[in-house]
Design a protein around this motif. Structure first.
Motif, PDB file in Angstrom:
ATOM      1  N   GLN A  63       0.833  -1.207   0.000  1.00 33.66           N
ATOM      2  CA  GLN A  63       0.000   0.000   0.000  1.00 33.66           C
ATOM      3  C   GLN A  63       0.865   1.253   0.000  1.00 33.66           C
ATOM      4  OE1 GLN A  63      -2.334  -0.701   3.529  1.00 33.66           O
ATOM      5  NE2 GLN A  63      -4.005  -1.711   2.412  1.00 33.66           N
ATOM      6  N   LEU A  64       1.975   1.193   0.725  1.00 28.78           N
ATOM      7  CA  LEU A  64       2.885   2.336   0.777  1.00 28.78           C
ATOM      8  C   LEU A  64       3.542   2.570  -0.582  1.00 28.78           C
ATOM      9  CD1 LEU A  64       4.262   4.500   2.532  1.00 28.78           C
ATOM     10  CD2 LEU A  64       6.031   2.808   3.068  1.00 28.78           C
ATOM     11  N   VAL A  65       3.891   1.483  -1.283  1.00 30.43           N
ATOM     12  CA  VAL A  65       4.486   1.617  -2.615  1.00 30.43           C
ATOM     13  C   VAL A  65       3.495   2.259  -3.579  1.00 30.43           C
ATOM     14  CG1 VAL A  65       5.377   0.345  -4.622  1.00 30.43           C
ATOM     15  CG2 VAL A  65       6.114  -0.282  -2.304  1.00 30.43           C
ATOM     16  N   ARG A  66       2.248   1.815  -3.506  1.00 34.17           N
ATOM     17  CA  ARG A  66       1.219   2.382  -4.400  1.00 34.17           C
ATOM     18  C   ARG A  66       0.944   3.838  -4.066  1.00 34.17           C
ATOM     19  NH1 ARG A  66      -1.420  -2.762  -3.788  1.00 34.17           N
ATOM     20  NH2 ARG A  66      -2.770  -1.869  -2.177  1.00 34.17           N
ATOM     21  N   GLN A  67       0.886   4.142  -2.767  1.00 36.16           N
ATOM     22  CA  GLN A  67       0.608   5.514  -2.332  1.00 36.16           C
ATOM     23  C   GLN A  67       1.547   5.863  -1.168  1.00 36.16           C
ATOM     24  OE1 GLN A  67      -3.720   5.181  -1.546  1.00 36.16           O
ATOM     25  NE2 GLN A  67      -3.968   6.768  -3.124  1.00 36.16           N
ATOM     26  N   PRO A  68       2.721   6.440  -1.483  1.00 32.58           N
ATOM     27  CA  PRO A  68       3.699   6.758  -0.419  1.00 32.58           C
ATOM     28  C   PRO A  68       3.320   8.006   0.365  1.00 32.58           C
ATOM     29  CG  PRO A  68       4.559   7.405  -2.561  1.00 32.58           C
ATOM     30  CD  PRO A  68       3.249   6.713  -2.823  1.00 32.58           C
ATOM     31  N   THR A  69       2.193   7.916   1.053  1.00 31.80           N
ATOM     32  CA  THR A  69       1.693   9.039   1.843  1.00 31.80           C
ATOM     33  C   THR A  69       2.148   8.922   3.289  1.00 31.80           C
ATOM     34  OG1 THR A  69      -0.343   7.882   2.398  1.00 31.80           O
ATOM     35  CG2 THR A  69      -0.352   9.189   0.367  1.00 31.80           C
ATOM     36  N   LEU A  70       1.992  10.016   4.028  1.00 33.42           N
ATOM     37  CA  LEU A  70       2.343   9.992   5.446  1.00 33.42           C
ATOM     38  C   LEU A  70       1.482   8.994   6.205  1.00 33.42           C
ATOM     39  CD1 LEU A  70       2.856  13.801   6.238  1.00 33.42           C
ATOM     40  CD2 LEU A  70       4.582  12.080   5.689  1.00 33.42           C
ATOM     41  N   SER A  71       0.222   8.922   5.832  1.00 33.26           N
ATOM     42  CA  SER A  71      -0.694   7.995   6.506  1.00 33.26           C
ATOM     43  C   SER A  71      -0.254   6.550   6.316  1.00 33.26           C
ATOM     44  CB  SER A  71      -2.117   8.186   5.968  1.00 33.26           C
ATOM     45  OG  SER A  71      -2.999   7.247   6.549  1.00 33.26           O
ATOM     46  N   ASN A  72       0.086   6.170   5.086  1.00 35.86           N
ATOM     47  CA  ASN A  72       0.535   4.805   4.827  1.00 35.86           C
ATOM     48  C   ASN A  72       1.901   4.540   5.457  1.00 35.86           C
ATOM     49  OD1 ASN A  72      -1.707   3.867   3.427  1.00 35.86           O
ATOM     50  ND2 ASN A  72      -0.961   4.593   1.456  1.00 35.86           N
ATOM     51  N   GLY A  73       2.759   5.573   5.521  1.00 34.61           N
ATOM     52  CA  GLY A  73       4.034   5.420   6.198  1.00 34.61           C
ATOM     53  C   GLY A  73       3.842   5.128   7.670  1.00 34.61           C
ATOM     54  N   ARG A  74       2.854   5.804   8.263  1.00 31.41           N
ATOM     55  CA  ARG A  74       2.547   5.574   9.681  1.00 31.41           C
ATOM     56  C   ARG A  74       2.004   4.165   9.889  1.00 31.41           C
ATOM     57  NH1 ARG A  74      -0.016   9.755  10.004  1.00 31.41           N
ATOM     58  NH2 ARG A  74       1.676  11.131  10.665  1.00 31.41           N
ATOM     59  N   HIS A  75       1.199   3.677   8.953  1.00 28.17           N
ATOM     60  CA  HIS A  75       0.658   2.317   9.041  1.00 28.17           C
ATOM     61  C   HIS A  75       1.783   1.280   8.995  1.00 28.17           C
ATOM     62  CE1 HIS A  75      -3.498   3.775   7.445  1.00 28.17           C
ATOM     63  NE2 HIS A  75      -3.380   3.906   8.756  1.00 28.17           N
ATOM     64  N   VAL A  76       2.773   1.512   8.122  1.00 28.61           N
ATOM     65  CA  VAL A  76       3.909   0.592   8.037  1.00 28.61           C
ATOM     66  C   VAL A  76       4.722   0.627   9.326  1.00 28.61           C
ATOM     67  CG1 VAL A  76       6.119   0.146   6.882  1.00 28.61           C
ATOM     68  CG2 VAL A  76       4.078   0.642   5.526  1.00 28.61           C
ATOM     69  N   LEU A  77       4.916   1.814   9.874  1.00 25.35           N
ATOM     70  CA  LEU A  77       5.663   1.948  11.126  1.00 25.35           C
ATOM     71  C   LEU A  77       5.004   1.136  12.241  1.00 25.35           C
ATOM     72  CD1 LEU A  77       8.036   3.409  12.559  1.00 25.35           C
ATOM     73  CD2 LEU A  77       6.403   5.205  13.166  1.00 25.35           C
ATOM     74  N   ILE A  78       3.694   1.258  12.360  1.00 23.92           N
ATOM     75  CA  ILE A  78       2.953   0.502  13.369  1.00 23.92           C
ATOM     76  C   ILE A  78       3.048  -0.992  13.090  1.00 23.92           C
ATOM     77  CG2 ILE A  78       0.640   0.037  14.297  1.00 23.92           C
ATOM     78  CD1 ILE A  78       0.017   3.015  13.763  1.00 23.92           C
ATOM     79  N   ALA A  79       2.955  -1.350  11.809  1.00 21.16           N
ATOM     80  CA  ALA A  79       3.013  -2.766  11.432  1.00 21.16           C
ATOM     81  C   ALA A  79       4.366  -3.385  11.787  1.00 21.16           C
ATOM     82  CB  ALA A  79       2.739  -2.916   9.936  1.00 21.16           C
ATOM     83  N   THR A  80       5.452  -2.609  11.642  1.00 19.26           N
ATOM     84  CA  THR A  80       6.767  -3.158  12.002  1.00 19.26           C
ATOM     85  C   THR A  80       6.859  -3.432  13.503  1.00 19.26           C
ATOM     86  OG1 THR A  80       7.734  -0.930  12.207  1.00 19.26           O
ATOM     87  CG2 THR A  80       7.944  -2.041  10.074  1.00 19.26           C
ATOM     88  N   TYR A  81       6.325  -2.516  14.297  1.00 15.44           N
ATOM     89  CA  TYR A  81       6.308  -2.740  15.748  1.00 15.44           C
ATOM     90  C   TYR A  81       5.515  -4.003  16.096  1.00 15.44           C
ATOM     91  CZ  TYR A  81       8.303   1.770  17.238  1.00 15.44           C
ATOM     92  OH  TYR A  81       9.135   2.824  17.491  1.00 15.44           O
ATOM     93  N   MET A  82       4.315  -4.099  15.550  1.00 21.59           N
ATOM     94  CA  MET A  82       3.447  -5.224  15.858  1.00 21.59           C
ATOM     95  C   MET A  82       4.037  -6.541  15.365  1.00 21.59           C
ATOM     96  SD  MET A  82       1.147  -3.772  17.578  1.00 21.59           S
ATOM     97  CE  MET A  82      -0.003  -5.147  17.762  1.00 21.59           C
ATOM     98  N   PHE A  83       4.686  -6.491  14.203  1.00 17.91           N
ATOM     99  CA  PHE A  83       5.304  -7.696  13.648  1.00 17.91           C
ATOM    100  C   PHE A  83       6.362  -8.244  14.595  1.00 17.91           C
ATOM    101  CE2 PHE A  83       8.502 -10.015  11.335  1.00 17.91           C
ATOM    102  CZ  PHE A  83       7.781 -10.807  10.455  1.00 17.91           C
ATOM    103  N   LEU A  84       7.283  -7.368  15.022  1.00 21.50           N
ATOM    104  CA  LEU A  84       8.381  -7.839  15.860  1.00 21.50           C
ATOM    105  C   LEU A  84       7.885  -8.347  17.211  1.00 21.50           C
ATOM    106  CD1 LEU A  84      11.484  -8.114  15.897  1.00 21.50           C
ATOM    107  CD2 LEU A  84      11.548  -5.948  17.129  1.00 21.50           C
ATOM    108  N   MET A  85       6.979  -7.611  17.837  1.00 20.80           N
ATOM    109  CA  MET A  85       6.451  -8.040  19.133  1.00 20.80           C
ATOM    110  C   MET A  85       5.723  -9.370  19.007  1.00 20.80           C
ATOM    111  SD  MET A  85       5.193  -4.552  21.066  1.00 20.80           S
ATOM    112  CE  MET A  85       4.115  -3.998  19.747  1.00 20.80           C
ATOM    113  N   GLY A  86       4.911  -9.492  17.961  1.00 24.94           N
ATOM    114  CA  GLY A  86       4.158 -10.726  17.758  1.00 24.94           C
ATOM    115  C   GLY A  86       5.061 -11.894  17.435  1.00 24.94           C
ATOM    116  N   LEU A  87       6.048 -11.670  16.577  1.00 30.34           N
ATOM    117  CA  LEU A  87       6.944 -12.748  16.162  1.00 30.34           C
ATOM    118  C   LEU A  87       7.760 -13.275  17.338  1.00 30.34           C
ATOM    119  CD1 LEU A  87       7.907 -14.128  13.408  1.00 30.34           C
ATOM    120  CD2 LEU A  87       9.961 -12.743  13.749  1.00 30.34           C
ATOM    121  N   PHE A  88       8.320 -12.373  18.125  1.00 28.94           N
ATOM    122  CA  PHE A  88       9.138 -12.819  19.252  1.00 28.94           C
ATOM    123  C   PHE A  88       8.291 -13.467  20.348  1.00 28.94           C
ATOM    124  CE2 PHE A  88      13.232 -10.111  18.649  1.00 28.94           C
ATOM    125  CZ  PHE A  88      13.632 -11.013  17.678  1.00 28.94           C
ATOM    126  N   LEU A  89       7.075 -13.020  20.495  1.00 27.81           N
ATOM    127  CA  LEU A  89       6.176 -13.686  21.443  1.00 27.81           C
ATOM    128  C   LEU A  89       5.906 -15.114  20.993  1.00 27.81           C
ATOM    129  CD1 LEU A  89       4.345 -13.573  23.928  1.00 27.81           C
ATOM    130  CD2 LEU A  89       2.527 -12.667  22.459  1.00 27.81           C
TER     131      LEU A  89
END
Length: 305
Positions: free
Chosen positions: A272-298
């Protein structure tokens, strides 16, 4: 002056001087990054399954020592980073109110604080062996002496900065009885290395103008679409590294399902960020990276094999 800065200064004025100083030193330690290093080191220790060859009290004691040592060394690295970047921090709106550019702490006090933390953290980790202590000191050295000064000179600093970020989890693995030169250590390091890149690039999209004011060199000259493409590529490499943990027989069905779900979510956000490199989508990716790492290590900590 921005309204947020005025509000922050007003709030500081109402806070007792001693409390302000303590808070300033805590901020100097970069508590968010430092706590993440503590957590990743603890996960590395846990997935090494030290209880298979050590008694419970030894495991708990070593986990405590590891956490304290990494906490001090992470705080030391954060303080050195603040010192080396105090001029560029003063030029950026996002960081102009940090302790050093705002004049709340003197450089001399910050240096004393950083070196003291480095000494205490190193001595603490020596209780777990020379290898763990050396990994800790290397993390601080690479972060402060290599990554930080190169941020204003080359975009390649992004990759160099991924190395110290990948070492705490390896230190935890070794402290737990794992081999330094092993497939498991390599996979854990790869997960942390590749995780940092899409995480930082999402931040770069959000704060590109601020980074330019601070003289930080960005990939693709900070072009949002180029940054988004790199984000997707590194997210894919992160996913492959995470799958490798399961392929190597270190995780079970729960890990596989959870990893697959988190991976799909992260990759969708990046596309989604590649299709639309907006601040909103950048923020979504930032949150997704946090959630990914926490979830994966758990998942890795719970579903052991």
């Amino acid at each position: 002056m921005p309204a947020t800065a005025v509000s922050a200064l007003a709030s500081q004025a109402e806070t007792p001087a001693r409390t302000r100083r303590v808070r300033s030193f805590i901020e100097l330690s970069k508590p968010g990054i430092t706590l993440m290093e503590v957590v990743t080191a603890a996960v590395g220790y846990w997935v090494a399954q030290p209880w298979l060859h050590r008694d419970l009290w030894t495991v708990l004691w070593q986990l405590l020592v590891l956490s304290v040592g990494v906490l001090f060394l992470g705080a030391s690295a954060g303080a050195f980073n603040h010192l080396l970047e105090r001029r560029s921090d003063a030029a950026m709106q996002r960081t102009s109110l940090r302790p050093l550019p705002a004049g709340r702490i003197s450089p001399g006090a910050a240096y004393a604080y950083a070196w003291s933390l480095l000494g205490v953290g190193t001595i603490t980790l020596l209780l777990l062996g020379w290898t763990v202590a050396m990994l800790g000191m290397t993390t601080v050295a690479l972060y402060a002496l290599l990554y930080t000064p190169l941020k204003t000179k080359t975009a390649l600093a992004l990759y160099l900065g991924g190395i110290p970020g990948a070492l705490p989890v390896v230190g935890g693995w070794v402290a737990g009885g794992g081999e330094l030169f092993s497939p498991e250590a390599a996979i854990l390091a790869a997960i942390m290395f590749w995780w940092q890149l899409p995480h930082f690039l999402a931040l770069a999209i959000l704060y590109a103008d601020d980074y330019r004011r601070g003289g930080i060199v960005l990939l693709g000259d900070g072009n949002a679409h180029r940054l988004a493409v790199h984000t997707l590529i590194y997210a894919l490499l992160l996913v492959l590294s995470s799958i490798a943990w399961w392929i190597g027989g270190n995780g079970g069905t729960l890990y596989a399902i959870g990893c697959g779900t988190l991976s799909a979510w992260l990759l969708v956000r990046c596309m989604q960020l590649v299709r639309q490199p907006t601040l909103s989508n950048g923020r979504h990716v930032l949150i997704a990276t946090y959630m990914f790492l926490m979830g994966l290590f758990l998942l890795a900590a719970v579903d052991l094999r």
